[in-house]
Write a protein that holds these residues in place. Structure first.
Motif, PDB file in Angstrom:
ATOM      1  N   LEU A 212       3.368 -19.060 -15.133  1.00 19.74           N
ATOM      2  CA  LEU A 212       3.841 -19.505 -16.447  1.00 19.74           C
ATOM      3  C   LEU A 212       4.438 -18.360 -17.240  1.00 19.74           C
ATOM      4  O   LEU A 212       5.426 -18.538 -17.969  1.00 19.74           O
ATOM      5  CB  LEU A 212       2.687 -20.136 -17.238  1.00 19.74           C
ATOM      6  CG  LEU A 212       2.252 -21.543 -16.839  1.00 19.74           C
ATOM      7  CD1 LEU A 212       1.019 -21.962 -17.623  1.00 19.74           C
ATOM      8  CD2 LEU A 212       3.387 -22.537 -17.079  1.00 19.74           C
TER       9      LEU A 212
ATOM     10  N   ASN B 187       7.586 -26.515 -14.567  1.00 14.55           N
ATOM     11  CA  ASN B 187       6.312 -26.720 -15.268  1.00 14.55           C
ATOM     12  C   ASN B 187       5.447 -27.764 -14.563  1.00 14.55           C
ATOM     13  O   ASN B 187       4.229 -27.640 -14.529  1.00 14.55           O
ATOM     14  CB  ASN B 187       6.564 -27.134 -16.717  1.00 14.55           C
ATOM     15  CG  ASN B 187       7.087 -25.990 -17.556  1.00 14.55           C
ATOM     16  OD1 ASN B 187       6.852 -24.826 -17.242  1.00 14.55           O
ATOM     17  ND2 ASN B 187       7.823 -26.310 -18.607  1.00 14.55           N
TER      18      ASN B 187
ATOM     19  N   VAL C 126       1.629 -27.121 -13.539  1.00 11.94           N
ATOM     20  CA  VAL C 126       0.578 -27.944 -14.143  1.00 11.94           C
ATOM     21  C   VAL C 126      -0.214 -28.683 -13.061  1.00 11.94           C
ATOM     22  O   VAL C 126      -1.451 -28.749 -13.127  1.00 11.94           O
ATOM     23  CB  VAL C 126       1.191 -28.928 -15.167  1.00 11.94           C
ATOM     24  CG1 VAL C 126       0.184 -29.983 -15.586  1.00 11.94           C
ATOM     25  CG2 VAL C 126       1.693 -28.176 -16.375  1.00 11.94           C
TER      26      VAL C 126
END
Length: 201
Positions: free
Chosen positions: A60, A67, A71
């Motif tokens: 990140l 993303n 995640v």
């Protein structure tokens, strides 16, 4: 010219056979270590999970990975932490185990999709797959054999107390069949390898 080409294929088959035997022996040794030292194994897998979580945090901060991929990786590591709460007793049909297995496939799909469109060197791609996708699930897979040696707990005693059976006798009567990785290797060893009979004098 054709003979050397033919020999190269034979050599490849021999090398694959040696690699397969080496991997099987390593897995057998790791499964025995996990059965003997479950507390240390839990700590090692816990630190491996935190190391992988740290890698995703660094992704990140320092990389431009999607993303969604990061995640999903973080959620899968959280699921691994929930699996470790009851280690070495792993419930295969528990929600956290099922979620972890589903997320393995999703993470692989997202990683293949991303790395097929954006160029990275082979070593970088293998680093991601090895450290972030394979390390913790592989350790949990090897540690499933430790589940065979778990003693009965209070949560297991409630359905067992109906009737004449107590917890311990029911536990040992159900102990006949084992389904872990170490049991599979022991079965293969007993069926495939020739047993030598010891001479008695």
């Amino acid at each position: 010219m054709w003979f050397l080409y033919f020999l190269s294929w034979i050599a490849l088959i021999v090398q694959i056979s040696f690699i397969t035997v080496a991997i099987a022996a390593g897995l057998y040794y790791l499964a025995e270590l996990v059965e003997e030292y479950t507390v240390i194994s839990k700590k090692i897998i816990l630190w491996m999970t935190f190391l992988t979580l740290g890698c995703y945090v660094c992704f990140l901060l320092f990389e431009e990975l999607p993303n969604m991929m990061v995640v999903c990786g973080i959620v899968s590591q959280v699921a691994h932490l929930y699996i470790l709460k009851t280690f070495p007793f792993v419930v295969i049909f528990s929600p956290e185990f099922i979620i972890a297995v589903i997320l393995i496939f999703i993470n692989h799909y997202l990683a293949f999709q991303y790395f097929s469109t954006v160029y990275y060197s082979f070593s970088e791609v293998m680093a991601y797959f090895t450290l972030c996708l394979w390390m913790v699930p592989f350790a949990l897979f090897v540690s499933l054999s430790a589940n065979e040696n778990v003693l009965p707990t209070v949560t297991e005693s409630r359905p067992l107390l109906g009737g004449d059976n107590d917890v311990v006798s029911n536990y040992f009567s159900k102990k006949g069949k084992k389904y872990g990785l170490l049991s599979l290797f022991n079965y293969l060893k007993d069926t495939l390898l020739v047993q030598r009979s010891k001479k008695t004098f």
